[in-house]
Design a protein around this motif. Structure first.
Motif, PDB file in Angstrom:
ATOM      1  N   ALA A 185       0.843  -1.208   0.000  1.00  0.00           N
ATOM      2  CA  ALA A 185       0.000   0.000   0.000  1.00  0.00           C
ATOM      3  C   ALA A 185       0.874   1.253   0.000  1.00  0.00           C
ATOM      4  N   GLU A 186       1.953   1.230   0.794  1.00  0.00           N
ATOM      5  CA  GLU A 186       2.864   2.369   0.831  1.00  0.00           C
ATOM      6  C   GLU A 186       3.545   2.571  -0.527  1.00  0.00           C
ATOM      7  N   LEU A 187       3.946   1.453  -1.153  1.00  0.00           N
ATOM      8  CA  LEU A 187       4.569   1.547  -2.470  1.00  0.00           C
ATOM      9  C   LEU A 187       3.601   2.100  -3.507  1.00  0.00           C
ATOM     10  N   GLU A 188       2.325   1.708  -3.406  1.00  0.00           N
ATOM     11  CA  GLU A 188       1.317   2.214  -4.347  1.00  0.00           C
ATOM     12  C   GLU A 188       1.139   3.720  -4.183  1.00  0.00           C
ATOM     13  N   VAL A 189       1.123   4.174  -2.928  1.00  0.00           N
ATOM     14  CA  VAL A 189       1.015   5.614  -2.670  1.00  0.00           C
ATOM     15  C   VAL A 189       2.224   6.347  -3.251  1.00  0.00           C
ATOM     16  N   GLU A 190       3.415   5.785  -3.025  1.00  0.00           N
ATOM     17  CA  GLU A 190       4.628   6.400  -3.560  1.00  0.00           C
ATOM     18  C   GLU A 190       4.610   6.416  -5.088  1.00  0.00           C
ATOM     19  N   ASN A 246       1.942   6.498  -7.003  1.00  0.00           N
ATOM     20  CA  ASN A 246       0.991   7.529  -7.427  1.00  0.00           C
ATOM     21  C   ASN A 246       1.610   8.916  -7.316  1.00  0.00           C
ATOM     22  N   GLU A 247       2.352   9.152  -6.233  1.00  0.00           N
ATOM     23  CA  GLU A 247       3.011  10.442  -6.070  1.00  0.00           C
ATOM     24  C   GLU A 247       4.052  10.666  -7.162  1.00  0.00           C
ATOM     25  N   LEU A 248       4.787   9.584  -7.500  1.00  0.00           N
ATOM     26  CA  LEU A 248       5.783   9.694  -8.563  1.00  0.00           C
ATOM     27  C   LEU A 248       5.124   9.952  -9.919  1.00  0.00           C
ATOM     28  N   ARG A 249       3.982   9.275 -10.161  1.00  0.00           N
ATOM     29  CA  ARG A 249       3.274   9.508 -11.426  1.00  0.00           C
ATOM     30  C   ARG A 249       2.812  10.963 -11.525  1.00  0.00           C
ATOM     31  N   THR A 250       2.293  11.472 -10.411  1.00  0.00           N
ATOM     32  CA  THR A 250       1.847  12.869 -10.393  1.00  0.00           C
ATOM     33  C   THR A 250       3.016  13.807 -10.642  1.00  0.00           C
ATOM     34  N   ALA A 251       4.143  13.523  -9.973  1.00  0.00           N
ATOM     35  CA  ALA A 251       5.326  14.369 -10.146  1.00  0.00           C
ATOM     36  C   ALA A 251       5.842  14.311 -11.581  1.00  0.00           C
TER      37      ALA A 251
END
Length: 211
Positions: A64-69, A71-76
Motif C-alpha cells: 500500500a505504501e509503495l502504491e502511494v509512492e 501515485n506520487e511519482l506519477r503525479t510528479a
C-alpha cells in the motif's frame, strides 16, 4: 474341590485388579502424553499462523505504501512533463518560411505557425506591416478596427494551449505597433480549438471598416 477353587479365586482377584489398574494408568499416561504433545503442536501451529498472518499484513502494508509512492511519482512525472511541454511551447521559434493566407477582400489574413511555435519571422512581420500601411492609406485610422484571434492548440493541456494562443496573438500584434492603428480599437481574443485549411496552428488578423 470347592475349597481349592475358592482359594484360587481369592488369590487371583488382587492380581487382576493390579493388572487392570496398571493398564488404566498406562492408558491415562498415554492420553496425557498425547494431550501434551497436541497442546504444544497447537501452540506451535498457531504461532506459525500468527507469524504468517503478521508477515502478510506487513507485506500488504508495504505494498500500500509503495502504491502511494508510485501515485506520487506519477503525479510528479506528469507535472514535469507538463512543464517540459510548456517550456518547449513557450520558447519554440518558427523555423523556415511562414505561410500567410490572404482574403479576397484584402481585409484579413491568416498566419500559419509550426507546431508549438509562437514567433513571427521577419519576412512575415514585414508583410503584415505593409498590409496595415495599405489599409491605412485607404481608410482613416479611426475608421479601422483590428481583431486578432488565435485558437487553443491541440496539446491537450488547457493552460498550455491557451498560453501558446496568447503568445501568438501578441507576437502578431507587435507587427502593427509602428502603424498608426488606434490601440483602443484593437481587440484580441483566444478561440476554442479549431482548424483553418486543416491546420490548428494559426492566428487571424481581421480589419473591420467602421462606417
Amino acid at each position: 474341590m470347592s475349597e481349592n477353587t475358592d482359594d484360587l479365586e481369592s488369590h487371583s482377584w488382587p492380581g487382576f485388579v493390579d493388572i487392570l489398574s496398571a493398564a488404566i494408568m498406562m492408558f491415562v499416561f498415554f492420553v496425557l502424553i498425547t494431550a501434551v504433545a497436541l497442546f504444544f503442536h497447537v501452540i506451535t501451529y498457531t504461532s506459525k499462523q500468527d507469524s504468517a498472518q503478521s508477515e502478510l499484513e506487513k507485506t500488504q502494508a508495504q505494498m500500500a505504501e509503495l502504491e502511494v509512492e508510485n501515485n506520487e511519482l506519477r503525479t510528479a512525472i506528469g507535472g514535469l512533463q507538463n512543464k517540459i511541454i510548456e517550456t518547449e511551447a513557450t520558447f519554440s521559434e518558427t523555423e523556415g518560411d511562414q505561410r500567410i493566407s490572404w482574403s479576397e477582400d484584402g481585409l484579413s489574413a491568416v498566419v500559419f505557425f509550426g507546431t508549438n511555435s509562437i514567433t513571427i519571422t521577419e519576412s512575415t512581420s514585414a508583410e503584415l506591416r505593409e498590409f496595415a500601411e495599405k489599409l491605412l492609406s485607404r481608410y482613416p485610422a479611426d475608421k479601422l478596427k483590428l481583431h486578432i484571434t488565435s485558437p487553443k492548440t491541440t496539446s491537450g493541456i488547457d493552460t498550455i494551449a491557451r498560453k501558446v494562443a496568447v503568445a501568438r496573438i501578441f507576437n502578431v500584434r507587435n507587427s502593427f505597433l509602428d502603424a498608426d492603428i488606434v490601440k483602443e480599437q484593437t481587440f484580441l481574443n483566444v478561440l476554442p480549438t479549431q482548424a483553418i485549411e486543416d491546420d490548428h496552428d494559426w492566428a487571424k488578423i481581421q480589419f473591420e471598416v467602421v462606417r
